[in-house]
Write a protein that holds these residues in place. Structure first.
Motif, short mmCIF file in Angstrom:
data_model
loop_
_atom_site.label_atom_id
_atom_site.label_comp_id
_atom_site.label_asym_id
_atom_site.label_seq_id
_atom_site.Cartn_x
_atom_site.Cartn_y
_atom_site.Cartn_z
N GLN A 1 47.96 -5.13 47.41
CA GLN A 1 47.04 -6.76 47.49
C GLN A 1 47.88 -7.87 45.90
N TYR A 2 48.66 -6.49 45.23
CA TYR A 2 49.15 -7.75 44.04
C TYR A 2 51.06 -7.72 44.55
N PRO A 3 51.51 -8.12 43.66
CA PRO A 3 52.37 -8.67 43.56
C PRO A 3 53.71 -6.39 43.02
N ILE A 4 54.54 -6.87 43.01
CA ILE A 4 55.49 -4.93 42.24
C ILE A 4 55.01 -5.61 40.86
N GLN A 5 55.76 -6.51 40.90
CA GLN A 5 55.51 -6.37 39.10
C GLN A 5 54.67 -6.60 38.88
N GLN A 6 53.78 -7.28 39.12
CA GLN A 6 52.47 -7.27 37.76
C GLN A 6 51.42 -6.08 38.14
N MET A 7 51.79 -5.31 39.67
CA MET A 7 51.06 -3.77 39.20
C MET A 7 51.87 -2.75 38.19
N VAL A 8 53.52 -2.86 38.62
CA VAL A 8 54.36 -1.97 37.63
C VAL A 8 54.39 -2.01 35.96
N ALA A 9 53.48 -3.99 35.76
CA ALA A 9 53.27 -4.08 34.16
C ALA A 9 51.94 -3.41 34.07
N GLY A 10 51.36 -3.68 34.75
CA GLY A 10 49.89 -3.07 34.80
C GLY A 10 50.09 -1.06 34.66
N LEU A 11 50.85 -1.05 34.68
CA LEU A 11 51.76 0.78 34.73
C LEU A 11 52.28 1.15 33.55
N SER A 12 52.31 0.40 32.88
CA SER A 12 53.55 0.37 31.88
C SER A 12 53.57 1.72 30.76
N LYS A 13 53.89 1.94 30.28
CA LYS A 13 54.30 2.76 29.57
C LYS A 13 53.66 2.05 28.20
N GLU A 14 53.20 1.41 27.59
CA GLU A 14 52.67 1.11 26.49
C GLU A 14 50.80 0.68 27.01
N ARG A 15 50.79 0.15 28.08
CA ARG A 15 49.28 0.44 28.47
C ARG A 15 48.98 1.38 28.99
#
Length: 226
Positions: A52-66
């Motif tokens: 449903q969402y772009p790959i880059q957006q999902m990866v950013a949402g699961l970053s170590k920082e988050r």
């Protein structure tokens, strides 16, 4: 939770801060196992699913920082996970973040397995394939050699894997041959994962009897049935 990784000549423990269970809404599969409810519904042959969402957006949402640090991320679809469009890009993105990824698969999607096992060692060593071994369906579709060729690719790579099978009554007469095959082709007996209501006693073996059948002697010896 700690994951152990090899760093040169020494072993380094890396703390896992969070467990993330990633459920992918896809029913598409290239197998049709008789014990799988997904193969019985009309959406089994749905068009190739996409995120449903772009790959880059999902990866950013699961970053170590988050997430507050390194995570153990499990990815599984209701159907075959590796048939989801761009799943390899999602896995690679999460590995680049430094996470550990568990990828549930039936082990038959050559292209994705080939690509992921060729990732750089520092990434591939954080990837584990949780391979579902659908023995009878693979035999019926003449895909057994294809399956174990992919297992061999994973074994030869820095990735790790488990081999897991759903025990059911129709396989009881084939326990010996399944054991011998797993030892010969994978190096060890497969794990067993119970995929039914445990207290059923209709046309199936009662739970106690099933446990005795599948742990008899030195056969498959599943930890989950001990």
């Amino acid at each position: 939770m700690l994951h152990t990784i090899n760093g040169g000549n020494q072993t380094v423990g890396e703390a896992i801060k969070r467990l993330v269970l990633g459920y992918i809404r896809s029913n598409r599969c290239n197998l049709r196992c008789k014990y799988c409810y997904i193969s019985q519904i009309k959406d089994w042959g749905e068009a190739k699913p996409a995120f449903q969402y772009p790959i880059q957006q999902m990866v950013a949402g699961l970053s170590k920082e988050r997430l507050g640090g390194t995570a153990q991320i499990n990815l599984t679809a209701q159907g075959e996970t590796l048939m989801v469009k761009d799943i390899d890009q999602l896995v690679e993105g999460l590995l680049r973040q430094g996470h550990f990824v568990e990828l549930v698969t039936n082990g038959t999607v050559d292209r994705v397995i080939e690509r992921l096992t060729r990732l750089p060692e520092e990434m591939a060593s954080h990837l584990m394939f949780k391979i579902s071994f659908h023995y009878e369906e693979l035999v019926n579709r003449k895909m057994l050699d294809k399956f174990f060729a992919n297992v061999d690719k994973i074994k030869a790579s820095p990735c790790s894997f488990t081999l897991e099978m759903v025990p059911y009554d129709e396989l009881e007469e084939k326990i010996e041959e399944i054991q011998e095959l797993c030892i010969q082709r994978a190096g060890a007996c497969c794990h067993l994962t119970i995929g039914r209501k445990d207290d059923t006693d209709g046309d199936c073996s009662p739970t106690t009897a099933m446990k005795n059948i599948w742990k008899d002697g030195n056969r498959l010896i599943p930890e989950c049935l001990r």
